[in-house]
Structure formats: C-alpha cells, structure tokens
Design an enzyme around this catalytic site. Structure first.
Site, PDB file in Angstrom:
ATOM      1  N   ARG A 225     -10.021   5.890 -36.670  1.00  0.00           N
ATOM      2  CA  ARG A 225      -9.094   5.923 -35.540  1.00  0.00           C
ATOM      3  C   ARG A 225      -8.788   4.495 -35.117  1.00  0.00           C
ATOM      4  NH1 ARG A 225      -8.595  10.270 -37.157  1.00  0.00           N
ATOM      5  NH2 ARG A 225      -8.706  12.284 -36.070  1.00  0.00           N
ATOM      6  N   GLU A 254      -0.355   3.494 -31.972  1.00  0.00           N
ATOM      7  CA  GLU A 254       0.102   4.225 -33.143  1.00  0.00           C
ATOM      8  C   GLU A 254       1.150   5.250 -32.726  1.00  0.00           C
ATOM      9  OE1 GLU A 254      -2.129   7.244 -36.099  1.00  0.00           O
ATOM     10  OE2 GLU A 254      -3.047   5.242 -36.056  1.00  0.00           O
ATOM     11  N   HIS A 273      -1.138   6.063 -41.243  1.00  0.00           N
ATOM     12  CA  HIS A 273      -2.079   7.166 -41.007  1.00  0.00           C
ATOM     13  C   HIS A 273      -1.830   8.319 -41.992  1.00  0.00           C
ATOM     14  CE1 HIS A 273      -4.726   9.001 -37.604  1.00  0.00           C
ATOM     15  NE2 HIS A 273      -5.103   9.421 -38.804  1.00  0.00           N
TER      16      HIS A 273
END
Length: 316
Positions: A225, A254, A273
C-alpha cells in the site's frame, strides 16, 4: 440462502462455482453496481463491496474478500457476528513475478533503452547492476513476500525477512526477524521490498529516518500500500541520490498526480497498482478456488480458510 457474487466471473467460472451448490441462490452483480437492495438479503458475499453498504446487509454472516488487504472492513463495518475472510494465497505468483520484472528493468536500465527505442536513439546507457549476490530485505512475509524471497533466493541472493510476529522460517528465506530488527537490517540491504497492508501500524513505516539508513546503491520496492512509504521523504532521497532507485506499484497519493516528480525520474519504475488485480488470469482462478473451498467449509460449519482477526486485520 442467497450468495452475492461480485467477482468478474465468466460463464465457465460461474459453472465451476455452482457445481456442488445447486440448491443455493447465486446472485451475480459487479461491485460497482451493488446497491442497498441487492445486498440486503445476502447471507454470503463472495468478492469486495463498498464497506459503506454493509450496514444494509442485514442477513450477512460471511464476507469473502477478493484481495488480501482488509482496510475498511474491520472497524465495525460488518454486522455483528459476521465473519471476514480474505484472498491470501491468490496473489503471490502474479505480484512476485511483477517484482522480478520491474527490478530487472531498473537494475539493467531497460526503461532507458525502451525510451531510446521510441526515440530511435542508438546509445549505451553505461554500467548496470548485478542482482545475483544481492542482499534482499523483504518487509512483510505473507504469501507475496515469501514467494518473492523464494524467487530471489533462486537467483543467488541472500534473503532476509521481516514479519509482524515470530514464526517458522519459510523455505527460501535465509534469516527471519520481527520488526524490532528493521533498523539493523536496512543498512545491509541492496534491495528492500515492501508488501504490507495499509493500516495505522504500517503508516509511513518507511519514513525519512529509515530511508536514511539505506545504502546509496540500494533499491526500494513497494507493492503493498502506498501509505507505508513517506512519499515526500522518498522523493527527496531519490533526488539527493541517497538511494539508487525505486520500483513502485503503489503510491501515496493514488492515482499519482500527473505533475508529481516521481513520473520523470529515470531511477523510478512506476506501475499503476496493477501487479495484482486480474491482469494475470490465474489470479482470479486462485480466488475462485478459495471461495469454493470456503463455501464448502461454510456449508458444513468447518473453520474457514484465511479467517481475519477483526482486531488486527490479519489472518488468525
């Protein structure tokens, strides 16, 4: 009993899921289309839903997530007595191979040669780095971290793992420590790979002080993360050449804003991601296998695989 399925299954996969459960009612609905009405009478949910909708899931007894992270689901989001399981074990293959790929891209300057190819430039970019013989520090020894360590060991590296609590040392890991050892291991590592969930305990785990402990020729990797790394501190360390580079599949914030300096750094490999997800078809098949095995256990009241401790957010 109604089972709500938010996984993006094709017809063959739906048949595989329902094969031994013909007496159950399956409702297929993409995650983005789940409403209060759809979720209200579901006893079982296979796949992620918006945690805010769970307050309407009056019949819910069990939620099977399609990812390993449990953020948003452990702070009273589920109805009382409902249990939570995750997809630990489904992502190790895809993400560990992604990590190997971007590490080679950075260490062999393949990103620079890809740029040169687009610009029709025939030019050497100079020295590259060897990976064999590197000391690899893996922070987060779940399925992803363990599989990455195993692959790096096969490439001739020394592998050191850091995990939340003491446990058995997995195959492919030379040394295994708890978090208390992190500051002693960071200065020794050539590659630091992070595969951690995002929570209050992991927030900015890699901060300015810990980045300062890394070697100048070291590479930081993050596939967990984005919030586990202090992005501003990382940018500064990269700009000042206090570390050699970074491979980031996750960032904070993000999505990464278009004007962010990380985009233009030649010593950074950025991916949006996507190291997990369903880019590798085998990942969804693994998640489906976990769902089927757990549904079989649920029907006969056997312990579920990957049961989450709601206090910690990790598997029990």
């Amino acid at each position: 009993m109604k089972i709500l399925v938010t996984l993006p299954l094709n017809e063959r996969q739906k048949e595989r899921l329902e094969m031994n459960f013909r007496h159950l009612e399956f409702c297929y609905c993409p995650q983005k289309d789940v409403t209060e009405k759809v979720i209200r009478d579901a006893e079982v949910i296979l796949g992620n839903v918006d945690p805010a909708l769970l307050k309407y899931a009056e019949e819910l007894k069990w939620l099977q997530l399609n990812n390993a992270g449990t953020e948003g689901f452990c702070d009273g989001a589920l109805p009382k007595d409902a249990v939570l399981t995750n997809a630990t074990g489904a992502y190790g293959l895809a993400i560990s191979e992604h990590m190997i790929g971007v590490l080679f891209e950075l260490q062999k300057k393949l990103n620079l040669y890809a740029r040169n190819q687009r610009e029709h430039v025939w030019r050497s970019e100079g020295h590259v780095h060897v990976i064999q013989g590197s000391r690899v520090l893996v922070i987060g020894m779940g399925d992803i971290g363990t599989m990455f360590a195993r692959k790096m060991k096969a490439l001739g590296c020394r592998t050191v793992g850091i995990k939340r609590r003491e446990g058995r040392k997995p195959e492919g890991v030379d040394d295994l420590y708890t978090l208390e050892r992190l500051e002693r291991e960071l200065p020794k590592a050539d590659i630091v790979a992070m595969s951690l969930p995002g929570n209050q305990d992991t927030y900015h785990m890699m901060n300015a002080e810990r980045l300062a402990l890394m070697k100048e020729n070291a590479v930081l990797m993050n596939v967990g993360r984005g919030i586990t790394v202090d992005t501003d501190a990382l940018v500064k360390a990269l700009q000042e050449k206090r570390i050699a580079g970074a491979c980031l599949d996750v960032t904070d914030p993000e999505p990464l804003p278009a004007e962010h300096p990380l985009w233009d750094m030649e010593n950074v490999i950025l991916t949006p991601h996507i190291s997990g997800g369903y880019a590798l078809p085998e990942t969804l098949e693994q998640i489906l296998t976990i769902c089927i095995e757990n549904l079989e256990c649920y029907m006969v009241q056997r312990p579920l695989r990957n049961l989450i401790d709601m206090k910690t957010g990790y598997c029990e």
